[in-house]
Every structure is written in structure tokens, then in C-alpha cells.
Design a protein around this motif. Structure first.
Motif, PDB file in Angstrom:
ATOM      1  N   ARG A 100       0.819  -1.209   0.000  1.00  0.00           N
ATOM      2  CA  ARG A 100       0.000   0.000   0.000  1.00  0.00           C
ATOM      3  C   ARG A 100       0.856   1.263   0.000  1.00  0.00           C
ATOM      4  N   THR A 101       2.154   1.123   0.195  1.00  0.00           N
ATOM      5  CA  THR A 101       3.055   2.270   0.267  1.00  0.00           C
ATOM      6  C   THR A 101       3.916   2.317  -0.983  1.00  0.00           C
ATOM      7  N   LEU A 102       4.068   3.527  -1.535  1.00  0.00           N
ATOM      8  CA  LEU A 102       4.820   3.693  -2.774  1.00  0.00           C
ATOM      9  C   LEU A 102       5.652   4.965  -2.703  1.00  0.00           C
ATOM     10  N   PHE A 103       6.955   4.836  -2.962  1.00  0.00           N
ATOM     11  CA  PHE A 103       7.830   5.996  -3.071  1.00  0.00           C
ATOM     12  C   PHE A 103       7.879   6.408  -4.535  1.00  0.00           C
ATOM     13  N   ARG A 109       7.098  19.879  -5.405  1.00  0.00           N
ATOM     14  CA  ARG A 109       6.387  19.962  -4.119  1.00  0.00           C
ATOM     15  C   ARG A 109       4.917  19.665  -4.389  1.00  0.00           C
ATOM     16  N   ILE A 110       4.345  18.738  -3.643  1.00  0.00           N
ATOM     17  CA  ILE A 110       2.987  18.262  -3.869  1.00  0.00           C
ATOM     18  C   ILE A 110       2.015  18.951  -2.909  1.00  0.00           C
ATOM     19  N   PHE A 124      -0.022  11.290   1.895  1.00  0.00           N
ATOM     20  CA  PHE A 124       1.313  11.388   1.314  1.00  0.00           C
ATOM     21  C   PHE A 124       2.232  12.133   2.272  1.00  0.00           C
ATOM     22  N   LYS A 125       3.510  11.859   2.109  1.00  0.00           N
ATOM     23  CA  LYS A 125       4.529  12.547   2.890  1.00  0.00           C
ATOM     24  C   LYS A 125       5.583  13.040   1.917  1.00  0.00           C
ATOM     25  N   GLN A 126       5.805  14.340   1.927  1.00  0.00           N
ATOM     26  CA  GLN A 126       6.808  14.945   1.052  1.00  0.00           C
ATOM     27  C   GLN A 126       8.187  14.739   1.653  1.00  0.00           C
ATOM     28  N   LEU A 127       9.110  14.233   0.854  1.00  0.00           N
ATOM     29  CA  LEU A 127      10.506  14.078   1.247  1.00  0.00           C
ATOM     30  C   LEU A 127      11.354  14.965   0.349  1.00  0.00           C
ATOM     31  N   GLU A 128      12.602  15.085   0.674  1.00  0.00           N
ATOM     32  CA  GLU A 128      13.505  15.902  -0.139  1.00  0.00           C
ATOM     33  C   GLU A 128      13.623  15.389  -1.573  1.00  0.00           C
ATOM     34  N   LEU A 133       3.526   7.792  -1.022  1.00  0.00           N
ATOM     35  CA  LEU A 133       2.067   7.674  -1.035  1.00  0.00           C
ATOM     36  C   LEU A 133       1.671   6.476  -0.195  1.00  0.00           C
ATOM     37  N   THR A 134       0.610   6.629   0.598  1.00  0.00           N
ATOM     38  CA  THR A 134       0.057   5.506   1.354  1.00  0.00           C
ATOM     39  C   THR A 134      -1.379   5.311   0.894  1.00  0.00           C
TER      40      THR A 134
END
Length: 152
Positions: A100-103, A109-110, A124-128, A133-134
Motif C-alpha cells: 500500500r506504500t509507494l515511493f 512539491r505536492i 502522502f509525505k513529502q521528502l527531499e 504515497l500511502t
């Protein structure tokens, strides 16, 4: 099938799923897909070719926005799928994901993430170097599409 024209003995037609994968992956590379369909000796198109075109057409009636007028984004196609982009929208085409999790290595920037069909929000979690996405459920469709909106 495997020929450039009609061959009565070649009945190994690609499935709609295989053809949609080819189409999506081509779009993710900013390319086009050409399907060559040869007529039978009587001039008619093979029934299986017509059926596949109908199936692709039905899929495109739902997902065409994620293909028509798009370009591949900066994300390189991966075994899980690919991405396309149009304006401030990035379409994440999930073709084969067992989690269920996808990088997604998209550095834009989303602002938001949602399922393309149904509009359900996606965490979602924004990373550098991308975004994680979950999904609420494991993807089971031929192509599960998440629409990302880029911050302006």
C-alpha cells in the motif's frame, strides 16, 4: 498478436491488460503507441482485434485525461509503473504494486494527492527526493491512478 499483418495461424493476441500496460508505459516515456491490425483475407478485421480495441477504448473513456496531452514526468519508469504529467497534475500509474506504500521520486512539491477515479484522498509525505504515497487499499485494477497536484 505477434505479426505485422494478418496471419491465420497467429492467434496469440495480447490481452487488454498487456496493451494498456504498453500504452501507459509509452506515455510515461513521452512516446506514442502504434497498434498494427491487419485485415483478414475477406477484408474484415479479426474479432479479437475489435474486442481489444473496444476494451482499450472503454479504459480510455475513464483514464484518457491521464494519457492525452501528457508528457512523461521526471520520474523514471519503475517495475511498479510510471507517471505522466499535464500542467500542475502528475498522474501516478500503478501497474504492479504488492504494497500500500509507494515511493515516487518526484521532486516537485505536492499540494494534494487523490485517487483519479472516485477522488478519494491519498495520504502522502513529502521528502527531499520524492513523495511517499500511502494507499487505503492494495491496487487491484489494471492501472490504479493517483493524481498529484503540484504546488504553484
Amino acid at each position: 498478436n505477434g505479426m505485422w499483418g494478418y496471419r491465420i495461424w497467429d492467434q496469440k493476441y495480447k490481452s487488454a491488460k498487456e496493451l494498456i500496460y504498453l500504452l501507459v508505459r509509452a506515455a510515461g516515456k513521452s512516446a506514442n503507441l502504434l497498434l498494427n491490425i491487419g485485415p483478414q483475407p475477406n477484408g474484415e478485421l479479426p474479432a479479437l482485434s475489435i474486442e481489444r480495441l473496444r476494451e482499450i477504448g472503454e479504459w480510455m473513456s475513464c483514464y484518457g485525461e491521464t494519457i492525452y496531452g501528457t508528457r512523461g514526468s521526471e520520474v523514471v519508469s519503475r517495475p511498479w509503473g510510471t507517471t505522466t504529467r499535464k500542467g500542475d497534475k502528475i498522474y501516478v500509474h500503478i501497474l504492479d504494486l504488492k504494497d500500500r506504500t509507494l515511493f515516487v521520486g518526484e521532486t516537485a512539491r505536492i499540494a494534494s494527492a487523490r485517487m483519479f477515479i472516485g477522488g478519494e484522498k491519498v495520504a502522502f509525505k513529502q521528502l527531499e527526493d520524492g513523495v511517499v504515497l500511502t494507499l487505503n487499499n492494495l491496487p487491484t485494477d489494471i492501472d490504479t491512478v493517483v493524481e498529484l497536484t503540484v504546488k504553484q
